[in-house]
Design an enzyme around this catalytic site. Structure first.
Site, short mmCIF file in Angstrom:
data_model
loop_
_atom_site.label_atom_id
_atom_site.label_comp_id
_atom_site.label_asym_id
_atom_site.label_seq_id
_atom_site.Cartn_x
_atom_site.Cartn_y
_atom_site.Cartn_z
N HIS A 121 130.71 10.34 20.78
CA HIS A 121 130.69 11.37 21.29
C HIS A 121 132.25 11.77 22.27
CE1 HIS A 121 129.43 13.88 24.93
NE2 HIS A 121 128.81 14.04 23.88
N ASP A 205 129.27 3.23 24.56
CA ASP A 205 128.36 4.08 25.64
C ASP A 205 127.07 3.83 24.98
OD1 ASP A 205 126.98 6.45 25.31
OD2 ASP A 205 128.73 7.27 24.38
N GLN A 208 122.00 6.88 24.47
CA GLN A 208 121.22 7.06 23.97
C GLN A 208 120.48 5.89 24.20
OE1 GLN A 208 120.64 10.48 22.68
NE2 GLN A 208 122.61 11.06 23.37
N LYS A 231 119.70 11.33 30.91
CA LYS A 231 118.62 10.83 29.51
C LYS A 231 118.52 9.79 29.20
CE LYS A 231 123.56 12.52 27.18
NZ LYS A 231 123.46 13.76 27.39
N CYS A 385 128.78 17.52 20.60
CA CYS A 385 130.31 16.67 21.05
C CYS A 385 130.86 15.54 19.39
CB CYS A 385 129.73 16.31 21.89
SG CYS A 385 129.28 17.87 23.47
#
Lengths: 428, 149
Positions: A121, A205, A208, A231, A385
């Site tokens: 991303h 990251d 998700q 999220k 993104c």
């Protein structure tokens, strides 16, 4: 352990909404999840009962608010199996990664190398690209295999070739576009194998994965994990950066002001000795952190086994159903094959979790999403993104359906039916 | 179900775009095979001034290149465009191109969102589709006329 979707759905008032006279089928969870009542009520409760600025106030309400802040920090840290001393509260993943990249750049010199995955991303791509450019370091984009998974052999080749120049490796835990899991543990093993582990900042990251995989921070070999509260069923505007203590001590703050200082004189400022305070400049969003803590507890109550098997079941089912449609090409890896329940919690065997993404052969992704909306189905279209990934594959734009604990197989069926309307609208 | 945004004439323009292709110039460019360009004998007309502009909404995956030829008064003599994009961006480019020939460039550059919606036969454009529908107009805003030579 299966999820009782009816009782879960009842906790999300927004899921009762009608969109274009159809029941909302919300499949844009990778962008943001909906919020359960416990989270919405926590935010209201904070403003009705606890609101005051934290720290330094001696009055009762400030004392209570400070306590709410500290307890929420503890609960969010607990959720990840981390200590609150390793948690910097941020607005979101993007802010977390920027604080990290900017604050760590003193550790990177000209000629050093920063490695990121092709499918990252932009929030885990651009801050490192900027850092590389400011430090005159090499910015190395690690390639993917044909099915979208990180090419581990190519990564090892780069790591060996660059050797001690490797200073940062930044990868997503789960790709927001492909749903693929990065082989983080294998990368960690490679660094150990090539005796480079201590000098590399291994950044994940977790945007998700935070609400899809059980993260056991203290046993995990990574150095940094960034996540977004919104999220993971929490409010917008709050997220975090987990950083291992020895790394946190080396991080330089990039936001200055109240709350993060020990002493300020006209000549100079001394920053707070407390590493976490050093990164909490200004009044934080206490209500949102309180809401996020409620979301974390809510997720824990559902339980990881249920969450992972439910997300995997929906991903598998959607992948299978959509692969029957000749007008679309699914992109990214196949989820784990078969119904081996025993292996469902073994993330080593899961290749994809939480989303399916496709390229329509004839119809532009925006038109696909727009027509699906007519059937109440909310999906996302565009480059998500992740422009480098789209450019490398020559995809102008893709469409993504992403799942949450409240989604059902019936909703996937609605998606598939609505896709046939796309075909019909465009006369194919 | 009647899908307002995807009315027949919008789909028709999206799938069979008018003024699609390139304008012939004295120097370069040929009409592409699938060109529907209404290009006339502009290339021979020495009074015409021609420029190519490009615009992309990369976040959507929409890209457009536009050739426009103008007379000395800044009136559009012809337009040809090509690119990839969603049905709305293609239909809008097609419909606006048809309308724009014979109009002052300035008038086309100044088209408002509401005017574009009307030309598409829509009451209004949703926030998420404004960028798509304006693609050609925004590209034309890059045309610098009169030329500085």
């Amino acid at each position: 352990m299966t999820i009782d979707s009816t009782s879960i759905r009842d906790q999300f008032p927004i899921l009762n909404k009608m969109v274009n006279d159809k029941p909302l089928v919300y499949l844009d969870n990778a962008a943001t999840t909906q919020k359960p009542l416990v989270v919405i009520e926590a935010i209201t409760k904070y403003y009705q009962e606890f609101n005051a600025n934290i720290h330094r106030g001696v009055h009762q309400l400030s004392e209570t608010s400070t306590q709410v802040w500290e307890e929420s920090r503890q609960q969010v840290a607990d959720f990840f199996g981390a200590s609150p001393e390793e948690l910097i509260v941020t607005r979101n993943t993007t802010e977390a990664l920027n604080i990290l990249a900017r604050g760590w750049e003193g550790q990177v010199r000209g000629g050093d190398a920063i490695l990121v995955g092709l499918s990252e991303h932009h929030s885990n791509f651009v801050p490192w690209q900027e850092m590389a450019s400011r430090r005159r370091a090499n910015f190395v984009v690690l390639p993917l295999l044909e099915d979208g998974q990180l090419d581990l052999a190519a990564a090892e080749e780069q790591i060996v070739k660059l050797g001690e120049r490797v200073k940062v490796i930044a990868l997503s835990h789960i790709s927001n576009t492909l749903g693929s899991l990065s082989p983080i543990d294998k990368i960690n093993d490679l660094l150990v194998k090539h005796r480079l582990r201590d000098q590399v900042l291994l950044v994940v990251d977790g945007a998700q994965s935070a609400a899809r995989l059980n993260i056991s921070w203290s046993d995990w070999g990574v150095d940094a994990l960034a996540f977004s509260g919104h999220k993971m069923y929490g409010p917008m505007g709050v997220g975090g950066l987990l950083l291992k203590k020895e790394k946190l001590e080396k991080l330089i703050p990039i936001l200055f002001g109240g709350g993060m200082i020990a002493q300020v004189t006209p000549e100079k400022t001394e920053f707070s000795a407390d590493v976490v305070d050093r990164f909490t400049a200004g009044t934080p969003d206490v209500a949102s952190l309180f809401g996020l803590a409620a979301a974390c507890q809510w997720l824990e109550k559902i339980g990881w086994e249920s969450i992972v098997s439910h997300e995997l079941d929906l991903t598998n089912y959607a992948y299978d159903q959509l692969s029957k449609l000749t007008e679309i090409n699914l992109v990214g890896p196949k989820p784990v094959a078969g119904d081996n329940h025993k292996d469902k919690l073994n993330t080593q065997l899961i290749s994809r979790l939480g989303s399916v993404t496709w390229l329509h052969r004839q119809v532009h992704a925006h038109d696909v999403a727009q027509i699906l909306d007519r059937y109440g189905v909310a999906v996302r279209s565009g480059h998500h993104c992740a422009m480098p990934l789209h450019l490398a594959n020559n995809w102008p734009a893709t469409t993504r359906a992403s799942f949450a604990v409240y989604n059902t197989r019936a909703e996937v069926d609605t998606l598939v039916e609505a896709l046939s309307a796309v075909k019909k609208t465009f006369g194919q | 179900m009647i899908d307002d945004l995807y009315q027949q004439h919008i789909l028709d323009h999206a799938q069979h775009p008018r003024h699609y292709g390139r304008l012939e110039t004295n120097s370069k460019t040929n009409l592409t095979d699938n060109s529907q360009s209404q290009n006339d004998a502009n290339s021979a007309d020495q009074s015409a001034w021609q420029q190519t502009v490009e615009m992309a909404n990369l976040s959507c995956g929409d890209e457009i290149s536009v050739d426009v030829s103008l007379d000395k008064k800044g009136i559009i003599k012809d337009i040809a465009w090509r690119g990839d994009g969603c049905a709305i961006s293609r239909a809008a480019a097609s419909i606006i191109s048809e309308w724009a020939v014979g109009k002052p460039l300035r008038q086309v550059q100044d088209l408002s969102v509401a005017e574009i919606a009307t030309k598409l036969g829509l009451e209004s454009l949703s926030q998420s589709r404004i960028k798509c529908a304006r693609l050609l107009v925004v590209a034309l805003q890059k045309v610098s006329y009169p030329p500085k030579d």
